[in-house]
Every structure is written in C-alpha cells, then in structure tokens.
Design an enzyme around this catalytic site. Structure first.
Site, PDB file in Angstrom:
ATOM      1  CB  THR A 213       2.136  -1.525   7.900  1.00 16.23           C
ATOM      2  OG1 THR A 213       2.393  -2.766   7.289  1.00 16.23           O
ATOM      3  CG2 THR A 213       2.957  -1.398   9.150  1.00 16.23           C
TER       4      THR A 213
ATOM      5  CB  THR B  50       4.408  14.642   1.007  1.00 21.40           C
ATOM      6  OG1 THR B  50       3.257  15.357   1.484  1.00 21.40           O
ATOM      7  CG2 THR B  50       4.115  13.142   0.972  1.00 21.40           C
TER       8      THR B  50
ATOM      9  N   GLY C 277       6.576   3.535   1.351  1.00 24.67           N
ATOM     10  CA  GLY C 277       6.630   2.390   0.432  1.00 24.67           C
ATOM     11  C   GLY C 277       7.383   2.642  -0.858  1.00 24.67           C
ATOM     12  CG  ASP C 278       7.453  -0.594  -3.726  1.00 23.61           C
ATOM     13  OD1 ASP C 278       8.191  -0.789  -2.747  1.00 23.61           O
ATOM     14  OD2 ASP C 278       6.978  -1.507  -4.433  1.00 23.61           O
TER      15      ASP C 278
ATOM     16  CB  ALA D  79       4.308   9.511   0.748  1.00 24.54           C
TER      17      ALA D  79
ATOM     18  N   PRO E 248       2.421  19.089   4.796  1.00 21.45           N
ATOM     19  CG  PRO E 248       2.490  20.941   6.214  1.00 21.45           C
ATOM     20  CD  PRO E 248       2.435  20.557   4.774  1.00 21.45           C
TER      21      PRO E 248
ATOM     22  CG  ASN F 155       2.661  -7.205  -3.071  1.00 18.28           C
ATOM     23  OD1 ASN F 155       2.220  -7.229  -1.935  1.00 18.28           O
ATOM     24  ND2 ASN F 155       2.527  -6.188  -3.874  1.00 18.28           N
ATOM     25  CB  CYS F 156       6.772 -11.378  -1.184  1.00 20.43           C
ATOM     26  SG  CYS F 156       6.928  -9.641  -0.747  1.00 20.43           S
TER      27      CYS F 156
ATOM     28  CE1 TYR G 258      31.219 -25.242  14.766  1.00 18.01           C
ATOM     29  CE2 TYR G 258      32.460 -25.083  16.817  1.00 18.01           C
ATOM     30  CZ  TYR G 258      32.172 -25.750  15.637  1.00 18.01           C
ATOM     31  OH  TYR G 258      32.819 -26.906  15.330  1.00 18.01           O
TER      32      TYR G 258
HETATM   33  P1  FAD Z   1       2.000  -2.122  -2.598  1.00 18.52           P
HETATM   34  O1  FAD Z   1       2.158  -3.171  -1.571  1.00 18.52           O
HETATM   35  O2  FAD Z   1       2.210  -2.485  -4.010  1.00 18.52           O
HETATM   36  O3  FAD Z   1       0.563  -1.508  -2.433  1.00 18.52           O
HETATM   37  C1  FAD Z   1       0.143  -0.417  -3.206  1.00 18.52           C
HETATM   38  C2  FAD Z   1      -1.344  -0.528  -3.425  1.00 18.52           C
HETATM   39  O4  FAD Z   1      -1.856   0.754  -3.695  1.00 18.52           O
HETATM   40  C3  FAD Z   1      -1.708  -1.388  -4.615  1.00 18.52           C
HETATM   41  O5  FAD Z   1      -2.473  -2.509  -4.218  1.00 18.52           O
HETATM   42  C4  FAD Z   1      -2.473  -0.456  -5.532  1.00 18.52           C
HETATM   43  O6  FAD Z   1      -3.605  -1.089  -6.123  1.00 18.52           O
HETATM   44  C5  FAD Z   1      -2.946   0.613  -4.560  1.00 18.52           C
HETATM   45  N1  FAD Z   1      -3.191   1.901  -5.209  1.00 18.52           N
HETATM   46  C6  FAD Z   1      -2.343   2.614  -5.984  1.00 18.52           C
HETATM   47  N2  FAD Z   1      -2.912   3.762  -6.373  1.00 18.52           N
HETATM   48  C7  FAD Z   1      -4.140   3.786  -5.840  1.00 18.52           C
HETATM   49  C8  FAD Z   1      -5.210   4.710  -5.896  1.00 18.52           C
HETATM   50  N3  FAD Z   1      -5.112   5.840  -6.588  1.00 18.52           N
HETATM   51  N4  FAD Z   1      -6.336   4.419  -5.226  1.00 18.52           N
HETATM   52  C9  FAD Z   1      -6.462   3.266  -4.520  1.00 18.52           C
HETATM   53  N5  FAD Z   1      -5.487   2.354  -4.443  1.00 18.52           N
HETATM   54  C10 FAD Z   1      -4.323   2.606  -5.082  1.00 18.52           C
HETATM   55  N6  FAD Z   1       9.671  -7.356  -1.689  1.00 18.52           N
HETATM   56  C11 FAD Z   1      10.502  -7.984  -0.826  1.00 18.52           C
HETATM   57  O7  FAD Z   1      11.065  -7.331   0.048  1.00 18.52           O
HETATM   58  N7  FAD Z   1      10.721  -9.326  -0.924  1.00 18.52           N
HETATM   59  C12 FAD Z   1      10.106 -10.097  -1.867  1.00 18.52           C
HETATM   60  O8  FAD Z   1      10.308 -11.310  -1.917  1.00 18.52           O
HETATM   61  C13 FAD Z   1       9.247  -9.462  -2.796  1.00 18.52           C
HETATM   62  N8  FAD Z   1       8.628 -10.170  -3.762  1.00 18.52           N
HETATM   63  C14 FAD Z   1       7.770  -9.532  -4.617  1.00 18.52           C
HETATM   64  C15 FAD Z   1       7.134 -10.270  -5.605  1.00 18.52           C
HETATM   65  C16 FAD Z   1       6.257  -9.640  -6.476  1.00 18.52           C
HETATM   66  C17 FAD Z   1       5.604 -10.443  -7.547  1.00 18.52           C
HETATM   67  C18 FAD Z   1       5.991  -8.251  -6.342  1.00 18.52           C
HETATM   68  C19 FAD Z   1       5.033  -7.568  -7.263  1.00 18.52           C
HETATM   69  C20 FAD Z   1       6.623  -7.511  -5.380  1.00 18.52           C
HETATM   70  C21 FAD Z   1       7.522  -8.138  -4.497  1.00 18.52           C
HETATM   71  N9  FAD Z   1       8.195  -7.422  -3.513  1.00 18.52           N
HETATM   72  C22 FAD Z   1       9.044  -8.061  -2.651  1.00 18.52           C
HETATM   73  C23 FAD Z   1       8.027  -5.966  -3.398  1.00 18.52           C
HETATM   74  C24 FAD Z   1       7.031  -5.620  -2.312  1.00 18.52           C
HETATM   75  O9  FAD Z   1       5.854  -6.324  -2.516  1.00 18.52           O
HETATM   76  C25 FAD Z   1       6.779  -4.120  -2.360  1.00 18.52           C
HETATM   77  O10 FAD Z   1       7.993  -3.472  -2.119  1.00 18.52           O
HETATM   78  C26 FAD Z   1       5.773  -3.663  -1.323  1.00 18.52           C
HETATM   79  O11 FAD Z   1       4.553  -4.314  -1.510  1.00 18.52           O
HETATM   80  C27 FAD Z   1       5.570  -2.151  -1.446  1.00 18.52           C
HETATM   81  O12 FAD Z   1       4.569  -1.746  -0.596  1.00 18.52           O
HETATM   82  P2  FAD Z   1       3.671  -0.481  -0.955  1.00 18.52           P
HETATM   83  O13 FAD Z   1       2.683  -0.345   0.145  1.00 18.52           O
HETATM   84  O14 FAD Z   1       4.532   0.650  -1.296  1.00 18.52           O
HETATM   85  O15 FAD Z   1       2.953  -0.900  -2.303  1.00 18.52           O
END
Ligand code: FAD
Length: 560
Positions: free
Chosen positions: A15, A274, A283-284, A281, A277, A42-43, A428
């Site tokens: 994104t 972070t 996401g998760d 960062a 500056p 992933n979801c 409704y």
């Molecule tokens: P991610 O989307 O996980 O992306 C992180 C990426 O970074 C990974 O692909 C990883 O390989 C890459 N990476 C990490 N370190 C490095 C590095 N050093 N070099 C290169 N690449 C790297 N959320 C919901 O809200 N609803 C749902 O229904 C839902 N279902 C889910 C089902 C499953 C099975 C899973 C696993 C997750 C689900 N989630 C759901 C959670 C959601 O997918 C995550 O919250 C979201 O993807 C987080 O986004 P992100 O960009 O932080 O991490």
C-alpha cells in the site's frame, strides 16, 4: 530524484509503495520482499486451504510484474533485507536464490515486515506435519501435506481467529478437528460470555474443544504426531496447526538501533516515523497508543496496516502532515455459521487500564422477526458510568453482525456515547432490520442503566448471591422454566408478577431474569415502582448466563 525503499511487500508495504507512486511519479521506488510473492491475501489463506477459494492465483492481488507495469515500481521477491545502515542511509539486501548481497541507498525507508508466529521451545515442535501459517510458503506446505498425506485428524493449538478459521476449513475438508487452548476461552478479543457463543458453535459443529490445557510435547509416531497436553492427555493427529499467537517482526529494526516500545513493537510517532526521521514503519510490527485506553498496543490486522501504509507515504512525500490516530482494532471472524466481531476495548483491557465501566448485554433479531430468516444476535457494549462514552462492543450472531459492529466502531471512533446509539438513524425494511435496530436497542438498554431506570447484575455475580438475603425470580413462562433455570430460582411469569407482588419479600435483593433480558426489564420496572428497593435484572438473561457458566456450552441442558 528521491529513492524510497520499502521492506515487506504485502499489506502495509504494498500500500505504501503504490501510494508513494501516486504521489511522486518521478521517485525511484523499490519493494523488497523475502517471500516469493508481493501483495497477496494473507486473510484468504485459510479459505484456500479449505478449498473455499479453489484457484490459488486468486490470492495474489498484485504481482511483481503488475507493480512494474502499472506503477513503475520494482518489486524484488526472494530478496531479504539483512541490515540497515542508518549512518549511510543504505540497506544490505540478500538475493535468496543467488546468495548475493548488495547495498543500496535510500532517501526514505518504509518498514512493513509484519509479524511472526510464536513458536515456543516445546519438545518435538519442529517435527514433520507441524505447521504455522503466515504466508504463501507455509500455505503451500500445508496444502501439499493435505493432498499427499490425507490426514484424518488435525490438532489446532491456539484458539485465536487464525486457529479457528483453520479449524473450520480443515473440518470442511472432512478432517476431524480438535482445538486446544490454554486459556479458559477462545478469542482473547472477546469477553468470556461472548466467547462462550463461539465455544457452543465449535462444539455443535463437531469440533472438539479443549480449554485450560496446554501442549507439553510433540512426538512423531509413524505418520501421526502424538501431542501430549499438560493435563496428561495424549492426542494423535495427522497434522498440527500451531496458532499460539504472533509477535512483531522487529529483528531488522532492533539491529539497526531503532527504538522499540514497551510491547516490543517498533516505536513510531503520530506520523508513523520511527526514532530515525528517515525511516517510517507500519503494520503488524509497530505499536502505538490505543485511542481509548492510552496504553501501547499492537494490532495484527490488515485494515490498520493498509491505512498506515497510505499515511506513511503521504508523510514521506508531503512532509509530516497526516497524523495516525491509532486503531480500535475492529475485527470480525466467521466461525462456521457464527459471525463474531469486536471493536474498542473489552473488559480485560478496561480493567488493566483502570478505566471504570458499565456493561450491557442485549439479544436482538437481525431483522423483523415476522419476515423469514431472522436470527438472534448477542450484543455486548461497555461504556462510561459517568457520561456514557462508548468504550467497546462485541457481537455474536448469524446475520448482520458485520454492519452493526462497524456502526459501533464509528461511534467509538468519534468519541460518541450510548446516547448516540439511540439516535443512530438506520435504514429499515423488514428484510434488513427492525424499526428498532440492534444498535438502537443496545443504546436504549445502556441509557436505562446509565439513568438508573434499571440495575443489572452479571452472570458471574450470580454464584456469589447469598440465598438468605437474595431471591432469584425467573419471569419466563412455566414451560420455559421447565427446560432449565438457574439453581434456586422460583418461577413467576412476568404476566402474573403484578398480582403476586404481595407474596414477595421487600427486605431481600431481588434478582430477576428472563430469556434475554427484556421481560426481566419489564418485571424489574414493575417491582421498582411498587416499592421494592433492590431489584436487579440479569444482563443478557438466562441465555447469556447458561452459555457463560459452561466452558463448553454444547453440554448445557437448556437454553432459550
Ligand atoms: P505482512 O502483510 O505480513 O507483510 C510483511 C512482509 O514482510 C512479509 O511478506 C515478510 O516476508 C516481509 N519481510 C519481513 N522481513 C523482511 C525482510 N527483512 N526483508 C524482506 N521482506 C521481509 N487481518 C485482518 O484484518 N482480517 C483477517 O481476516 C485476517 N486474516 C489473516 C489470516 C492469516 C492466515 C494471516 C497470517 C493473517 C491474517 N490477518 C488478518 C492479519 C493481516 O494479514 C496482517 O495484519 C497484515 O498482513 C499485516 O500487514 P504487514 O504489512 O504489517 O505485514
């Protein structure tokens, strides 16, 4: 021409990269993704494993080639960033196939490395047939196992939403599923009585649910894995899904000396910057202040990751102009035919944060009951005892849960109160709602509590009542009473209560309950206005009570 590098090419990273391009056509933008795919769903992975999504290609929202063609963004897959040199503003990238390492400089860096599954050091945990589910590689491994080994039984360790989605999908393939969870409930985002609805759903679908037990070891025995639980019980299965939880993937950030927060996530300011500056960062992997509790939190959800990706890109290109206001972690999950959803704070969070609250539980029809197909949904809301500010909502039901939780989320998000729920102006017609929507009804009940028109008692307080000073009155019909009631309760149907008030003690606490709380409220108002001082209505009625007092509600005798 600035160069923006993005680490992690899925939810937040993809994104951020696409938004960066839409804001800056000239920039050099590169995504590094150590997995084989960018921007995948992933979801959707549990549903692909359960053959609900049959075409694997449907999981890929965008490809590396697509990023190049549409956005002129290099998306390098199989490329792991192994270090960040903040002094030189460069990163070291390892091409995982070729084994080559190269350095590349950046003007701004976005970290979106996600979260990694927790894998505790349990003996035998690395045995063949034990899986975690994070990405497409994990998914392909699990799929191969399902196709080649055709397991008849699966054990899911952990009752979070990924574990339960896997339980449903494996069950859908005809596999016998056991879920083992160390806590006394599944889905930690829910309070106990709401989680009980999930317990009932799982067991009624034929999933074996073991609560309050943990894994002490795994051992391979032929094609089977024998899992030993702390209780001593042994479970033999053809596969194990470990879904004990996830933690932020902060290895790179930590090694680069970026500040982490108290919860272990990457610390960011309101602009998602972070402690460096030039590094943002999302996401998760990040932590931020919960808008309600003001405590640091990490949300492992796709919505916040995507929204943060957009904000970080805006701030990188436009200077720090967009603030991230945090997330109240609105979430929804399908557990077989049940939908469960939550938003804002639950009781545990409010207690830990020292925030006083009141709770109400209502059971309402998803739409007008005279129109076919109406089902009941349980709605729990938490709110401030002083001004009714809405803190949280949880819903379990079969239809329309998703739309109601989004309404609660929106009210909480703008600091609204239970009185806003009363005024919620909903669409409704009989197939969709009732003239009083479940959201309105939650508001009416909460307002009655807030204004002192009714006093509630909760299911967990019933056990502590002293029969010498309290009387339990079941105001359901005699027929309903016969199907099961709370031990010690007497039956006075609400329609007979007015004529029998003279028989009831005025010096005792009177606890009234009905099926779901509505007749109980009518009865409580009648008694309060007839001179009874201490009258309580059981929140959520016998339905909530009977679900909650049993850890595995499939074993409850009766429920209305
Ligand atoms: P991610 O989307 O996980 O992306 C992180 C990426 O970074 C990974 O692909 C990883 O390989 C890459 N990476 C990490 N370190 C490095 C590095 N050093 N070099 C290169 N690449 C790297 N959320 C919901 O809200 N609803 C749902 O229904 C839902 N279902 C889910 C089902 C499953 C099975 C899973 C696993 C997750 C689900 N989630 C759901 C959670 C959601 O997918 C995550 O919250 C979201 O993807 C987080 O986004 P992100 O960009 O932080 O991490």
């Amino acid at each position: 021409m600035p160069r923006y590098l993005v680490i992690g090419g899925v939810a937040g990273g993809a994104t951020a990269a696409a938004r960066l391009r839409r804001l800056d056509e000239k920039a050099d933008i590169i995504i590094y993704e150590r997995g084989g795919h960018v921007s995948y769903a992933n979801c959707g992975l549990p549903y692909y494993l359960g053959d609900v999504i049959r075409d694997r290609n449907r999981l890929f929202v965008q490809t590396a080639a697509g990023f190049k063609n549409r956005f002129n963004i290099e998306a390098r897959v199989g490329a792991e960033v192994i270090s960040i040199n903040r002094g030189e503003k460069s990163i070291l990238v390892k091409d995982l196939a070729a084994g080559e390492v190269s350095a590349i400089s950046y003007d701004k860096l976005v970290l979106s490395p996600g979260a990694e599954p927790v894998k505790p050091p349990i003996p035998g945990i690395d045995a063949d047939g034990i899986f975690t589910l994070r990405n497409v590689i994990d998914t392909d491994r699990i799929k191969k196992h399902l196709v080649e080994k055709k397991p008849k039984k699966a054990l899911v360790v952990g009752g979070g939403f990924i574990g339960l989605e896997m339980a449903e999908n494996l069950h859908g393939l005809g596999i016998g599923v056991t879920v083992v969870e160390m806590a006394d409930q599944v889905m930690a985002n829910l309070d106990r009585e709401m989680a009980s609805e999930v317990h009932q759903q799982l067991t009624s679908q034929g999933v074996e649910l073991i609560l309050k037990d943990g894994v002490s070891s795994f051992e391979k025995s032929g094609n089977e894995i024998v899992t030993r639980l702390s209780s001593g019980r042994e479970i033999s299965s053809g596969m194990v899904i470990l879904s004990i939880g996830v933690r932020p993937d902060t290895k790179l950030a930590k090694e680069a000396g970026l500040a982490l927060g108290p919860r272990g996530g990457i610390a960011v300011n309101e602009f998602l910057q972070t402690s460096d500056p030039d590094i943002y960062a999302v996401g998760d992997a990040i932590e931020f202040m919960h808008p309600l509790t003001k405590q640091p939190v990490i949300t492992f959800l796709a919505g916040p990751a995507n929204k943060q990706g957009r904000i970080a890109a805006d701030n990188i290109v436009g200077g720090n102009t967009k603030k991230y206001c945090g997330s109240i972690a609105t979430a929804v999950a399908k557990i077989f035919s049940l939908t469960v959803a939550s938003t804002g704070a639950n009781e545990k969070m409010l207690k830990v944060s020292g925030i006083p609250y009141l709770a109400s539980i209502t059971h309402s029809a998803s739409h007008a009951t005279y129109y076919p197909g109406a089902t009941q949904m349980s709605v729990k809301i938490l709110f401030s005892p002083s001004d009714g500010t809405l803190y949280g909502a949880q819903i379990a039901g079969y239809d329309g849960v998703d739309k109601r939780i989004d309404v609660f989320s929106s009210v909480i998000g703008r600091g609204g109160s239970v009185r806003d729920l009363i005024e919620f102006d909903h669409a409704y017609a009989p197939p969709y709602s009732s003239a009083k929507d479940p959201v309105n009804i939650a508001g009416f009940t909460a307002e009655n509590i807030l204004d002192g028109l009714t006093r509630t008692i909760h299911w967990h307080e019933i056990g502590g009542l002293d029969p010498t000073s309290a009387m339990l009155i079941d105001v359901r019909t005699a027929g309903e009473f016969k199907t099961g009631t709370i031990p010690g309760a007497i039956n006075i149907p609400v329609d007979e209560l007015r004529s029998r008030l003279g028989d009831l003690p005025r010096d005792k606490k009177i606890v009234i309950f009905c099926a779901v709380g509505l007749r109980g409220h009518v009865a409580a108002r009648m008694m309060l206005q007839s001179g009874f001082d201490d009258v309580r209505n059981l929140a959520g009625g016998y339905k909530t009570y009977s679900l909650a007092v049993n850890n595995i509600p499939g074993t409850v005798g009766a429920c209305c």
